[in-house]
Design an enzyme around this catalytic site. Structure first.
Site, PDB file in Angstrom:
ATOM      1  N   ASP A 195       0.805  -1.129   0.207  1.00 35.32           N
ATOM      2  CA  ASP A 195      -0.096   0.092  -0.042  1.00 35.32           C
ATOM      3  C   ASP A 195       0.834   1.267  -0.109  1.00 35.32           C
ATOM      4  OD1 ASP A 195      -2.922  -1.098   1.011  1.00 35.32           O
ATOM      5  OD2 ASP A 195      -1.156  -2.454   1.422  1.00 35.32           O
ATOM      6  N   ASP A 222      -1.440  -2.466  -4.167  1.00 41.84           N
ATOM      7  CA  ASP A 222      -1.839  -1.257  -3.864  1.00 41.84           C
ATOM      8  C   ASP A 222      -0.537  -0.493  -4.250  1.00 41.84           C
ATOM      9  OD1 ASP A 222      -4.491  -1.887  -3.569  1.00 41.84           O
ATOM     10  OD2 ASP A 222      -4.630  -1.192  -1.591  1.00 41.84           O
ATOM     11  N   TYR A 225      -2.278   4.070  -6.312  1.00 41.67           N
ATOM     12  CA  TYR A 225      -3.629   4.884  -5.899  1.00 41.67           C
ATOM     13  C   TYR A 225      -3.951   5.711  -7.125  1.00 41.67           C
ATOM     14  CZ  TYR A 225      -3.253   2.607  -1.378  1.00 41.67           C
ATOM     15  OH  TYR A 225      -3.116   1.508  -0.526  1.00 41.67           O
ATOM     16  N   ASN A 278      -6.690  -3.898  -4.575  1.00 41.29           N
ATOM     17  CA  ASN A 278      -7.850  -3.467  -5.239  1.00 41.29           C
ATOM     18  C   ASN A 278      -7.577  -2.248  -5.872  1.00 41.29           C
ATOM     19  OD1 ASN A 278      -7.199  -2.682  -2.168  1.00 41.29           O
ATOM     20  ND2 ASN A 278      -9.041  -1.290  -2.823  1.00 41.29           N
ATOM     21  N   HIS A 360      -3.119  -9.637  -1.558  1.00 45.56           N
ATOM     22  CA  HIS A 360      -3.250  -8.281  -0.942  1.00 45.56           C
ATOM     23  C   HIS A 360      -4.062  -8.525   0.405  1.00 45.56           C
ATOM     24  CE1 HIS A 360      -3.533  -3.968  -0.849  1.00 45.56           C
ATOM     25  NE2 HIS A 360      -4.939  -4.013  -1.204  1.00 45.56           N
ATOM     26  N   HIS A 370     -11.554  -3.501   6.879  1.00 48.37           N
ATOM     27  CA  HIS A 370     -11.421  -4.657   6.026  1.00 48.37           C
ATOM     28  C   HIS A 370     -11.556  -5.946   6.868  1.00 48.37           C
ATOM     29  CE1 HIS A 370     -10.570  -2.045   2.862  1.00 48.37           C
ATOM     30  NE2 HIS A 370      -9.214  -1.515   3.379  1.00 48.37           N
ATOM     31  N   HIS A 397      -3.232  -4.045   2.357  1.00 48.91           N
ATOM     32  CA  HIS A 397      -4.690  -3.854   2.367  1.00 48.91           C
ATOM     33  C   HIS A 397      -5.134  -2.961   3.734  1.00 48.91           C
ATOM     34  CE1 HIS A 397      -8.373  -3.616   0.612  1.00 48.91           C
ATOM     35  NE2 HIS A 397      -9.120  -4.512   1.325  1.00 48.91           N
ATOM     36  N   VAL A 398      -4.796  -3.560   4.697  1.00 52.69           N
ATOM     37  CA  VAL A 398      -5.174  -2.887   6.045  1.00 52.69           C
ATOM     38  C   VAL A 398      -3.993  -2.010   6.518  1.00 52.69           C
ATOM     39  CG1 VAL A 398      -5.502  -2.772   8.570  1.00 52.69           C
ATOM     40  CG2 VAL A 398      -6.617  -4.749   7.105  1.00 52.69           C
ATOM     41  N   HIS A 399      -4.106  -0.498   6.569  1.00 54.14           N
ATOM     42  CA  HIS A 399      -3.078   0.246   6.752  1.00 54.14           C
ATOM     43  C   HIS A 399      -2.412   0.460   8.105  1.00 54.14           C
ATOM     44  CE1 HIS A 399      -5.126   2.359   2.825  1.00 54.14           C
ATOM     45  NE2 HIS A 399      -4.355   1.360   2.649  1.00 54.14           N
TER      46      HIS A 399
END
Length: 540
Positions: A195, A222, A225, A278, A360, A370, A397-399
């Protein structure tokens, strides 16, 4: 061989018990859950690099190569070199460049002068098209991918890329090949990030990554963006809030070019391996998706017998990496699942003792963001990965950062993999700070649909401490350590049974670990299936 490895492991345990007593090992687990309180001083907006920043501006002239990168093939003796020539176009009246007007050539060799070998490859141009009033279309520069073959293991190679007949060649770059597969052969450091985006937090992350001098970089989804921006370049922290009337979820594709220019200094020397997230979906006209992702990176799909850029595998010394796609069908009737069966059945754990999987969205996360979103993928694939004794799983995915205990089907299990979430690379969407187990933070089960399985897979737990509930009422037992902070991780495999995992926070000095643990394989306790060289249908 087994007795030799066991003796070596015992010596290794003794050595590190004396020299690194402060670093825990998975043999000490399972660990009681730990949550590091969120540092409020880190809260705030992640600010994008402006397009005026010299690190993202085009420096190439004419058809000089730019956005140069190295990617691995399925094994040490081959790599991919990728680059772009010519500038992108964005607007209402664009004319794509013709890739046939340029050659795709790499000259390379183990000595800087002369570069005795030459390889040729293929090129392409892609577009991101929005046939709606007010939206601008995009066409890329010419993207080149050239595969170098016949390389020696653990060897420094020099290379130039471009078209020598214009002439237009790059400066001389270099890369080091992976070690050959073997129980004692490993790359020194593997950096793992997720990400990323292109903010000032990203620049700190990549600066820290570079300072660790990695031999390989894994990006677990990711990338840029670009889909958070209109085609005029306007961005938003909440796309659906700011642009509810757009007829299609448009993107600002030049951010891919900005990202490629910024990253070139690192990934022109350090191989990068990417799996889709995503934010790479990027739907456009005629329902096309993932076009930029599939066009800009080189993947060892064909070399690893995959038919897709969404899932593939490769070796890095004694590690076999499996890159899986969470945004393409993965149920047992899908091509991806069948490919995964074959790939796992053909892994030789005497040559690649370590088995690492990445995709991801995490299966095991305790953050509200998520939470249990990838439950359908877990239901479909977890048993297969567990039966082949995957050692560790990396997700984004999870920041935030989170490290699990060894877990299978929400149950602590010494033969299950660790699940590590590193979705904290630095993107503009900021950090995840809320936990699903905190009062008022448990999401509705209806918020976790999965279109690839045609419904919902996440439901209330039927047993254990959270029986009858969708969320735990405390930090789950499977969650060993969690912290909301931007950063990156480094994996250092020491031998066939020991590996050191270190996570670094951006706000710390570059050599201060935020979280650290030795991951220890136990092949005697957790035997793996024997290597099979035939198709999966021949095994059962």
């Amino acid at each position: 061989m087994a007795s030799i490895l066991l003796s070596f492991s015992l010596l290794f345990i003794l050595h590190f018990s004396l020299s690194s007593a402060a670093i825990p090992t998975t043999l000490d687990g399972p660990f009681k859950p730990v949550t590091v309180p969120f540092d409020q001083s880190l809260r705030g907006f992640a600010v994008d690099l402006p397009d005026t920043d010299p690190r993202v501006q085009r420096r190439a002239n004419g058809f000089e190569p730019e956005q140069i990168s190295v990617s691995l093939s399925a094994d040490y003796h081959s790599v991919w070199i990728s680059w772009i020539t010519g500038d992108y176009q964005i607007g209402h009246d664009i004319k794509p460049l013709n890739p046939e007007t340029l050659k795709s050539v790499v000259r390379y060799g183990p000595q800087k002068y002369p570069l005795l070998h030459e390889a040729t490859g293929n090129s392409l141009v892609y577009g991101q098209l929005y046939p709606f009033e007010g939206l601008q279309n995009y066409t890329s520069g010419i993207i080149h991918h050239v595969r170098l073959t016949g390389l020696e293991p653990d060897t420094l190679y020099y290379y130039r890329c471009g078209d020598p007949y214009i002439p237009s060649l790059s400066s001389i770059y270099h890369f080091r090949t992976m070690p050959s597969s073997g129980p004692q052969n490993y790359p020194g450091k593997i950096a793992i990030v997720g990400d990323l985006g292109l903010t000032y937090n990203t620049t700190t992350t990549i600066s820290h990554v570079a300072s660790n001098k990695p031999d390989l970089l894994l990006l677990v989804g990711d990338v840029t963006y670009a889909n958070l921006y209109l085609t005029n370049g306007t961005g938003s922290d909440c796309y659906s809030c700011s642009f509810p009337q757009t007829p299609i979820h448009e993107t600002y594709q030049p951010r891919w070019d900005y990202w490629g220019r910024f990253m070139e200094n690192l990934i022109s020397k350090v191989p990068i391996m990417v799996v889709e997230g995503n934010h790479e979906i990027e739907e456009q006209a005629e329902n096309q998706t993932f076009v930029a992702y599939s066009s800009r990176f080189a993947f060892p799909s064909e070399e690893s017998q995959s038919k897709s850029t969404f899932y593939y595998s490769f070796n890095a010394g004694g590690i076999h990496f499996i890159m899986l796609g969470a945004y393409v069908a993965y149920d047992q009737s899908a091509d991806q699942y069948k490919w995964l069966e074959r790939d796992l059945a053909n892994v030789d754990r005497t040559l690649t003792p370590w088995l690492v999987a990445t995709w991801h969205p995490p299966w095991y996360t305790s953050y509200r963001a998520h939470y249990r979103e990838a439950e359908c993928m877990r239901v479909a694939m977890e048993e297969l990965l567990y039966s082949y004794r995957v050692d560790v799983v990396f997700n984004g995915h999870v920041h935030a950062y989170e490290r699990s205990n060894r877990v299978y089907n929400y149950t602590l299990d010494p033969c299950a993999p660790l699940h590590i979430t590193v979705g904290d690379g630095g993107n503009r969407e900021k950090m995840a700070i809320q936990h699903a187990d905190e009062p008022g933070n448990c999401p509705e089960p209806s918020s976790t649909p999965d279109k690839f399985m045609g419904g919902f897979c996440a439901a209330n737990f039927t047993s254990g401490p959270a029986a009858g509930k969708f969320c735990w009422d405390r930090q789950p037992d499977y969650s060993a350590y969690r912290e909301s902070s931007f950063g990156h991780g480094i994996l250092e495999v020491k031998n066939a049974t020991w590996a050191l995992w270190t996570w670094y926070r951006n706000q710390d000095s570059e050599k201060v670990p935020g979280d650290q643990i030795y991951i220890v394989r136990q092949p005697n306790l957790c035997p793996t299936p024997r290597k099979v060289t035939k198709g999966w249908s021949d095994v059962r």
